[in-house]
Design a protein around this motif. Structure first.
Motif, PDB file in Angstrom:
ATOM      1  N   SER A 125       0.823  -1.219   0.000  1.00  0.00           N
ATOM      2  CA  SER A 125       0.000   0.000   0.000  1.00  0.00           C
ATOM      3  C   SER A 125       0.852   1.262   0.000  1.00  0.00           C
ATOM      4  O   SER A 125       0.618   2.185  -0.789  1.00  0.00           O
ATOM      5  CB  SER A 125      -0.927   0.014   1.211  1.00  0.00           C
ATOM      6  OG  SER A 125      -1.825  -1.063   1.162  1.00  0.00           O
ATOM      7  N   ILE A 126       1.828   1.316   0.898  1.00  0.00           N
ATOM      8  CA  ILE A 126       2.648   2.524   0.990  1.00  0.00           C
ATOM      9  C   ILE A 126       3.529   2.662  -0.250  1.00  0.00           C
ATOM     10  O   ILE A 126       3.768   3.774  -0.726  1.00  0.00           O
ATOM     11  CB  ILE A 126       3.448   2.552   2.313  1.00  0.00           C
ATOM     12  CG1 ILE A 126       3.889   3.975   2.644  1.00  0.00           C
ATOM     13  CG2 ILE A 126       4.639   1.659   2.283  1.00  0.00           C
ATOM     14  CD1 ILE A 126       2.831   4.795   3.256  1.00  0.00           C
ATOM     15  N   SER A 127       3.985   1.550  -0.821  1.00  0.00           N
ATOM     16  CA  SER A 127       4.765   1.596  -2.060  1.00  0.00           C
ATOM     17  C   SER A 127       3.916   2.152  -3.202  1.00  0.00           C
ATOM     18  O   SER A 127       4.407   2.936  -4.021  1.00  0.00           O
ATOM     19  CB  SER A 127       5.291   0.205  -2.427  1.00  0.00           C
ATOM     20  OG  SER A 127       6.230  -0.243  -1.486  1.00  0.00           O
ATOM     21  N   MET A 128       2.659   1.768  -3.228  1.00  0.00           N
ATOM     22  CA  MET A 128       1.746   2.264  -4.261  1.00  0.00           C
ATOM     23  C   MET A 128       1.548   3.773  -4.118  1.00  0.00           C
ATOM     24  O   MET A 128       1.588   4.516  -5.112  1.00  0.00           O
ATOM     25  CB  MET A 128       0.402   1.526  -4.154  1.00  0.00           C
ATOM     26  CG  MET A 128      -0.533   1.752  -5.301  1.00  0.00           C
ATOM     27  SD  MET A 128      -2.074   0.814  -5.126  1.00  0.00           S
ATOM     28  CE  MET A 128      -1.505  -0.870  -5.266  1.00  0.00           C
ATOM     29  N   LYS A 129       1.359   4.238  -2.893  1.00  0.00           N
ATOM     30  CA  LYS A 129       1.189   5.680  -2.664  1.00  0.00           C
ATOM     31  C   LYS A 129       2.433   6.451  -3.070  1.00  0.00           C
ATOM     32  O   LYS A 129       2.342   7.510  -3.691  1.00  0.00           O
ATOM     33  CB  LYS A 129       0.890   5.949  -1.183  1.00  0.00           C
ATOM     34  CG  LYS A 129      -0.477   5.527  -0.728  1.00  0.00           C
ATOM     35  CD  LYS A 129      -0.617   5.811   0.763  1.00  0.00           C
ATOM     36  CE  LYS A 129      -1.925   5.325   1.323  1.00  0.00           C
ATOM     37  NZ  LYS A 129      -2.029   5.602   2.777  1.00  0.00           N
ATOM     38  N   LEU A 130       3.589   5.930  -2.703  1.00  0.00           N
ATOM     39  CA  LEU A 130       4.837   6.617  -3.037  1.00  0.00           C
ATOM     40  C   LEU A 130       5.098   6.610  -4.547  1.00  0.00           C
ATOM     41  O   LEU A 130       5.516   7.630  -5.111  1.00  0.00           O
ATOM     42  CB  LEU A 130       6.005   5.983  -2.276  1.00  0.00           C
ATOM     43  CG  LEU A 130       6.056   6.321  -0.785  1.00  0.00           C
ATOM     44  CD1 LEU A 130       6.977   5.365  -0.049  1.00  0.00           C
ATOM     45  CD2 LEU A 130       6.472   7.771  -0.580  1.00  0.00           C
ATOM     46  N   LYS A 146      -0.909   4.176 -14.029  1.00  0.00           N
ATOM     47  CA  LYS A 146      -2.340   3.860 -13.948  1.00  0.00           C
ATOM     48  C   LYS A 146      -2.671   2.610 -14.756  1.00  0.00           C
ATOM     49  O   LYS A 146      -3.520   1.812 -14.343  1.00  0.00           O
ATOM     50  CB  LYS A 146      -3.186   5.062 -14.373  1.00  0.00           C
ATOM     51  CG  LYS A 146      -3.165   6.150 -13.317  1.00  0.00           C
ATOM     52  CD  LYS A 146      -4.118   7.279 -13.626  1.00  0.00           C
ATOM     53  CE  LYS A 146      -4.137   8.259 -12.471  1.00  0.00           C
ATOM     54  NZ  LYS A 146      -5.071   9.359 -12.672  1.00  0.00           N
ATOM     55  N   THR A 147      -2.001   2.419 -15.867  1.00  0.00           N
ATOM     56  CA  THR A 147      -2.194   1.193 -16.648  1.00  0.00           C
ATOM     57  C   THR A 147      -1.765  -0.020 -15.823  1.00  0.00           C
ATOM     58  O   THR A 147      -2.442  -1.055 -15.823  1.00  0.00           O
ATOM     59  CB  THR A 147      -1.406   1.258 -17.973  1.00  0.00           C
ATOM     60  OG1 THR A 147      -1.875   2.380 -18.727  1.00  0.00           O
ATOM     61  CG2 THR A 147      -1.561  -0.010 -18.781  1.00  0.00           C
ATOM     62  N   THR A 148      -0.661   0.124 -15.112  1.00  0.00           N
ATOM     63  CA  THR A 148      -0.198  -0.959 -14.232  1.00  0.00           C
ATOM     64  C   THR A 148      -1.242  -1.249 -13.157  1.00  0.00           C
ATOM     65  O   THR A 148      -1.568  -2.412 -12.890  1.00  0.00           O
ATOM     66  CB  THR A 148       1.149  -0.591 -13.574  1.00  0.00           C
ATOM     67  OG1 THR A 148       2.115  -0.366 -14.600  1.00  0.00           O
ATOM     68  CG2 THR A 148       1.632  -1.685 -12.642  1.00  0.00           C
ATOM     69  N   LEU A 149      -1.780  -0.199 -12.542  1.00  0.00           N
ATOM     70  CA  LEU A 149      -2.808  -0.387 -11.510  1.00  0.00           C
ATOM     71  C   LEU A 149      -4.040  -1.095 -12.075  1.00  0.00           C
ATOM     72  O   LEU A 149      -4.596  -1.989 -11.430  1.00  0.00           O
ATOM     73  CB  LEU A 149      -3.239   0.954 -10.911  1.00  0.00           C
ATOM     74  CG  LEU A 149      -2.268   1.667  -9.992  1.00  0.00           C
ATOM     75  CD1 LEU A 149      -2.897   2.952  -9.463  1.00  0.00           C
ATOM     76  CD2 LEU A 149      -1.835   0.781  -8.845  1.00  0.00           C
ATOM     77  N   PRO A 159      -7.587  -6.254   1.046  1.00  0.00           N
ATOM     78  CA  PRO A 159      -8.454  -5.065   0.968  1.00  0.00           C
ATOM     79  C   PRO A 159      -7.710  -3.731   1.090  1.00  0.00           C
ATOM     80  O   PRO A 159      -8.052  -2.774   0.390  1.00  0.00           O
ATOM     81  CB  PRO A 159      -9.426  -5.268   2.134  1.00  0.00           C
ATOM     82  CG  PRO A 159      -9.506  -6.754   2.286  1.00  0.00           C
ATOM     83  CD  PRO A 159      -8.120  -7.251   1.977  1.00  0.00           C
ATOM     84  N   ALA A 160      -6.707  -3.654   1.940  1.00  0.00           N
ATOM     85  CA  ALA A 160      -5.974  -2.391   2.100  1.00  0.00           C
ATOM     86  C   ALA A 160      -5.314  -1.964   0.789  1.00  0.00           C
ATOM     87  O   ALA A 160      -5.331  -0.784   0.423  1.00  0.00           O
ATOM     88  CB  ALA A 160      -4.921  -2.527   3.196  1.00  0.00           C
ATOM     89  N   VAL A 164      -6.317   1.410  -1.653  1.00  0.00           N
ATOM     90  CA  VAL A 164      -5.387   2.427  -2.158  1.00  0.00           C
ATOM     91  C   VAL A 164      -5.448   2.466  -3.683  1.00  0.00           C
ATOM     92  O   VAL A 164      -5.521   3.544  -4.287  1.00  0.00           O
ATOM     93  CB  VAL A 164      -3.943   2.166  -1.668  1.00  0.00           C
ATOM     94  CG1 VAL A 164      -2.954   3.098  -2.351  1.00  0.00           C
ATOM     95  CG2 VAL A 164      -3.856   2.308  -0.158  1.00  0.00           C
ATOM     96  N   ARG A 165      -5.457   1.303  -4.307  1.00  0.00           N
ATOM     97  CA  ARG A 165      -5.543   1.208  -5.771  1.00  0.00           C
ATOM     98  C   ARG A 165      -6.787   1.933  -6.274  1.00  0.00           C
ATOM     99  O   ARG A 165      -6.722   2.755  -7.194  1.00  0.00           O
ATOM    100  CB  ARG A 165      -5.565  -0.266  -6.180  1.00  0.00           C
ATOM    101  CG  ARG A 165      -5.721  -0.518  -7.659  1.00  0.00           C
ATOM    102  CD  ARG A 165      -5.820  -2.040  -7.929  1.00  0.00           C
ATOM    103  NE  ARG A 165      -6.196  -2.299  -9.282  1.00  0.00           N
ATOM    104  CZ  ARG A 165      -7.466  -2.394  -9.720  1.00  0.00           C
ATOM    105  NH1 ARG A 165      -8.469  -2.269  -8.888  1.00  0.00           N
ATOM    106  NH2 ARG A 165      -7.714  -2.613 -10.993  1.00  0.00           N
ATOM    107  N   SER A 166      -7.937   1.635  -5.668  1.00  0.00           N
ATOM    108  CA  SER A 166      -9.200   2.263  -6.074  1.00  0.00           C
ATOM    109  C   SER A 166      -9.187   3.778  -5.872  1.00  0.00           C
ATOM    110  O   SER A 166      -9.680   4.524  -6.716  1.00  0.00           O
ATOM    111  CB  SER A 166     -10.372   1.675  -5.293  1.00  0.00           C
ATOM    112  OG  SER A 166     -10.525   0.321  -5.619  1.00  0.00           O
ATOM    113  N   ARG A 167      -8.618   4.213  -4.746  1.00  0.00           N
ATOM    114  CA  ARG A 167      -8.549   5.646  -4.464  1.00  0.00           C
ATOM    115  C   ARG A 167      -7.681   6.381  -5.485  1.00  0.00           C
ATOM    116  O   ARG A 167      -8.013   7.492  -5.897  1.00  0.00           O
ATOM    117  CB  ARG A 167      -8.052   5.890  -3.046  1.00  0.00           C
ATOM    118  CG  ARG A 167      -9.104   5.515  -1.986  1.00  0.00           C
ATOM    119  CD  ARG A 167      -8.631   5.743  -0.572  1.00  0.00           C
ATOM    120  NE  ARG A 167      -8.291   7.122  -0.333  1.00  0.00           N
ATOM    121  CZ  ARG A 167      -7.334   7.515   0.495  1.00  0.00           C
ATOM    122  NH1 ARG A 167      -6.634   6.634   1.178  1.00  0.00           N
ATOM    123  NH2 ARG A 167      -7.090   8.787   0.671  1.00  0.00           N
TER     124      ARG A 167
END
Length: 174
Positions: A125-130, A146-149, A159-160, A164-167
Protein backbone atom coordinates in the motif's frame (compact mmCIF):
# COMPACT_ATOMS: atom_id res chain seq x y z
CA UNK A 1 20.29 12.75 22.91
CA UNK A 2 22.28 10.88 25.52
CA UNK A 3 19.18 10.04 27.54
CA UNK A 4 17.79 7.51 25.07
CA UNK A 5 19.59 4.21 24.69
CA UNK A 6 19.29 0.95 22.81
CA UNK A 7 18.11 -0.63 26.06
CA UNK A 8 15.22 1.83 26.34
CA UNK A 9 14.11 1.08 22.79
CA UNK A 10 14.59 -2.63 23.32
CA UNK A 11 12.21 -2.36 26.30
CA UNK A 12 9.39 -0.82 24.22
CA UNK A 13 6.65 -3.45 24.30
CA UNK A 14 3.46 -1.57 23.52
CA UNK A 15 1.77 1.72 22.68
CA UNK A 16 2.30 3.25 26.13
CA UNK A 17 6.03 2.56 25.98
CA UNK A 18 6.27 3.98 22.45
CA UNK A 19 4.36 7.10 23.51
CA UNK A 20 6.69 7.56 26.49
CA UNK A 21 9.78 7.45 24.28
CA UNK A 22 8.08 9.79 21.79
CA UNK A 23 7.45 12.30 24.59
CA UNK A 24 11.17 12.22 25.47
CA UNK A 25 12.16 12.83 21.86
CA UNK A 26 9.55 15.59 21.57
CA UNK A 27 10.83 17.23 24.74
CA UNK A 28 14.37 17.22 23.35
CA UNK A 29 13.07 18.55 20.02
CA UNK A 30 15.75 16.52 18.26
CA UNK A 31 13.95 14.13 15.92
CA UNK A 32 16.88 14.35 13.52
CA UNK A 33 19.41 13.31 16.16
CA UNK A 34 17.16 10.51 17.39
CA UNK A 35 16.78 9.15 13.85
CA UNK A 36 20.48 9.39 13.09
CA UNK A 37 21.31 7.64 16.38
CA UNK A 38 19.04 4.63 15.88
CA UNK A 39 18.24 4.12 12.18
CA UNK A 40 21.36 2.18 11.27
CA UNK A 41 21.54 -0.09 14.28
CA UNK A 42 22.28 -3.78 13.90
CA UNK A 43 19.42 -4.96 16.10
CA UNK A 44 16.03 -5.18 14.41
CA UNK A 45 14.01 -4.59 17.57
CA UNK A 46 15.83 -1.34 18.40
CA UNK A 47 15.61 0.05 14.85
CA UNK A 48 11.98 -1.03 14.48
CA UNK A 49 10.98 0.54 17.78
CA UNK A 50 12.81 3.77 16.91
CA UNK A 51 10.81 4.05 13.69
CA UNK A 52 7.62 3.11 15.51
CA UNK A 53 8.27 5.99 17.92
CA UNK A 54 8.77 8.30 14.93
CA UNK A 55 5.33 7.40 13.58
CA UNK A 56 3.89 9.14 16.68
CA UNK A 57 5.40 12.46 15.60
CA UNK A 58 3.45 15.17 13.86
CA UNK A 59 4.24 16.01 10.25
CA UNK A 60 5.83 19.25 11.46
CA UNK A 61 8.10 17.34 13.83
CA UNK A 62 8.99 14.85 11.09
CA UNK A 63 9.86 17.70 8.73
CA UNK A 64 13.23 17.80 10.57
CA UNK A 65 13.97 14.54 8.73
CA UNK A 66 13.57 16.13 5.28
CA UNK A 67 17.35 16.50 5.06
CA UNK A 68 17.61 12.72 5.50
CA UNK A 69 15.22 11.78 2.69
CA UNK A 70 17.90 9.97 0.66
CA UNK A 71 19.25 8.19 3.74
CA UNK A 72 15.75 7.01 4.63
CA UNK A 73 15.19 5.83 1.06
CA UNK A 74 18.49 3.92 1.20
CA UNK A 75 17.39 2.26 4.43
CA UNK A 76 14.03 1.25 2.91
CA UNK A 77 15.79 -0.16 -0.15
CA UNK A 78 18.41 -2.13 1.75
CA UNK A 79 17.04 -3.20 5.13
CA UNK A 80 16.60 -6.95 5.53
CA UNK A 81 13.76 -6.35 8.01
CA UNK A 82 10.25 -5.96 6.59
CA UNK A 83 8.97 -4.17 9.70
CA UNK A 84 11.71 -1.54 9.40
CA UNK A 85 11.01 -1.27 5.66
CA UNK A 86 7.30 -0.64 6.29
CA UNK A 87 7.90 1.92 9.04
CA UNK A 88 10.63 3.76 7.13
CA UNK A 89 8.38 3.90 4.05
CA UNK A 90 5.67 5.39 6.26
CA UNK A 91 8.06 8.11 7.39
CA UNK A 92 9.17 8.78 3.80
CA UNK A 93 5.54 9.05 2.74
CA UNK A 94 5.00 11.80 5.32
CA UNK A 95 7.91 13.86 4.02
CA UNK A 96 7.80 16.30 1.13
CA UNK A 97 8.85 14.86 -2.19
CA UNK A 98 9.76 17.18 -5.04
CA UNK A 99 10.48 16.39 -8.66
CA UNK A 100 14.21 16.78 -7.96
CA UNK A 101 13.93 14.05 -5.30
CA UNK A 102 12.83 11.42 -7.83
CA UNK A 103 15.12 8.43 -7.76
CA UNK A 104 14.52 5.82 -10.41
CA UNK A 105 15.85 3.06 -8.15
CA UNK A 106 13.28 4.00 -5.52
CA UNK A 107 10.48 4.30 -8.07
CA UNK A 108 11.38 0.86 -9.44
CA UNK A 109 11.44 -0.51 -5.89
CA UNK A 110 7.98 0.92 -5.16
CA UNK A 111 6.52 -0.36 -8.43
CA UNK A 112 7.92 -3.82 -7.78
CA UNK A 113 6.77 -4.04 -4.16
CA UNK A 114 3.29 -2.64 -4.77
CA UNK A 115 2.51 -5.38 -7.29
CA UNK A 116 4.25 -8.26 -5.49
CA UNK A 117 1.44 -10.49 -4.22
CA UNK A 118 3.86 -12.06 -1.72
CA UNK A 119 4.73 -8.70 -0.14
CA UNK A 120 3.09 -7.55 3.09
CA UNK A 121 -0.05 -5.45 2.42
CA UNK A 122 1.32 -2.50 4.41
CA UNK A 123 4.43 -2.35 2.23
CA UNK A 124 2.36 -2.84 -0.94
CA UNK A 125 0.00 0.00 0.00
CA UNK A 126 2.65 2.52 0.99
CA UNK A 127 4.76 1.60 -2.06
CA UNK A 128 1.75 2.26 -4.26
CA UNK A 129 1.19 5.68 -2.66
CA UNK A 130 4.84 6.62 -3.04
CA UNK A 131 5.00 5.43 -6.66
CA UNK A 132 1.90 7.49 -7.40
CA UNK A 133 3.47 10.59 -5.83
CA UNK A 134 6.62 10.17 -7.89
CA UNK A 135 4.78 9.46 -11.15
CA UNK A 136 2.59 12.54 -10.76
CA UNK A 137 5.57 14.69 -11.76
CA UNK A 138 5.59 13.13 -15.25
CA UNK A 139 2.35 12.67 -17.24
CA UNK A 140 3.79 9.82 -19.32
CA UNK A 141 4.88 7.96 -16.16
CA UNK A 142 1.53 8.60 -14.53
CA UNK A 143 -0.33 7.12 -17.51
CA UNK A 144 1.91 4.05 -17.41
CA UNK A 145 1.45 3.77 -13.64
CA UNK A 146 -2.34 3.86 -13.95
CA UNK A 147 -2.19 1.19 -16.65
CA UNK A 148 -0.20 -0.96 -14.23
CA UNK A 149 -2.81 -0.39 -11.51
CA UNK A 150 -5.63 -1.28 -13.88
CA UNK A 151 -3.89 -4.53 -14.78
CA UNK A 152 -3.54 -5.60 -11.15
CA UNK A 153 -6.15 -8.29 -10.46
CA UNK A 154 -7.97 -7.26 -7.24
CA UNK A 155 -8.62 -10.85 -6.14
CA UNK A 156 -4.87 -11.35 -5.59
CA UNK A 157 -4.55 -8.41 -3.17
CA UNK A 158 -5.70 -7.66 0.37
CA UNK A 159 -8.45 -5.07 0.97
CA UNK A 160 -5.97 -2.39 2.10
CA UNK A 161 -4.07 -2.62 -1.19
CA UNK A 162 -7.27 -2.65 -3.25
CA UNK A 163 -8.51 0.39 -1.33
CA UNK A 164 -5.39 2.43 -2.16
CA UNK A 165 -5.54 1.21 -5.77
CA UNK A 166 -9.20 2.26 -6.07
CA UNK A 167 -8.55 5.65 -4.46
CA UNK A 168 -5.74 6.38 -6.91
CA UNK A 169 -7.72 5.25 -9.96
CA UNK A 170 -10.76 7.27 -8.90
CA UNK A 171 -8.67 10.38 -8.23
CA UNK A 172 -9.51 10.40 -4.51
CA UNK A 173 -5.93 10.06 -3.31
CA UNK A 174 -4.16 13.37 -3.15
Amino acid sequence: MAALTDEMLRAVKGELDAQAVYREVKQSGDFLGFTRQFMLGDEERVVRNAFWVLTKATDKELSQLQVMLNELIELALKTPWSSVRRLSLNIIERLEMKEDDLRTDFLDFCLEHMADVDELPGIQSISMKLAYRMCKFYPELLAEFKTTLESMEPEYYKPAVNCVRSRILSGKLK
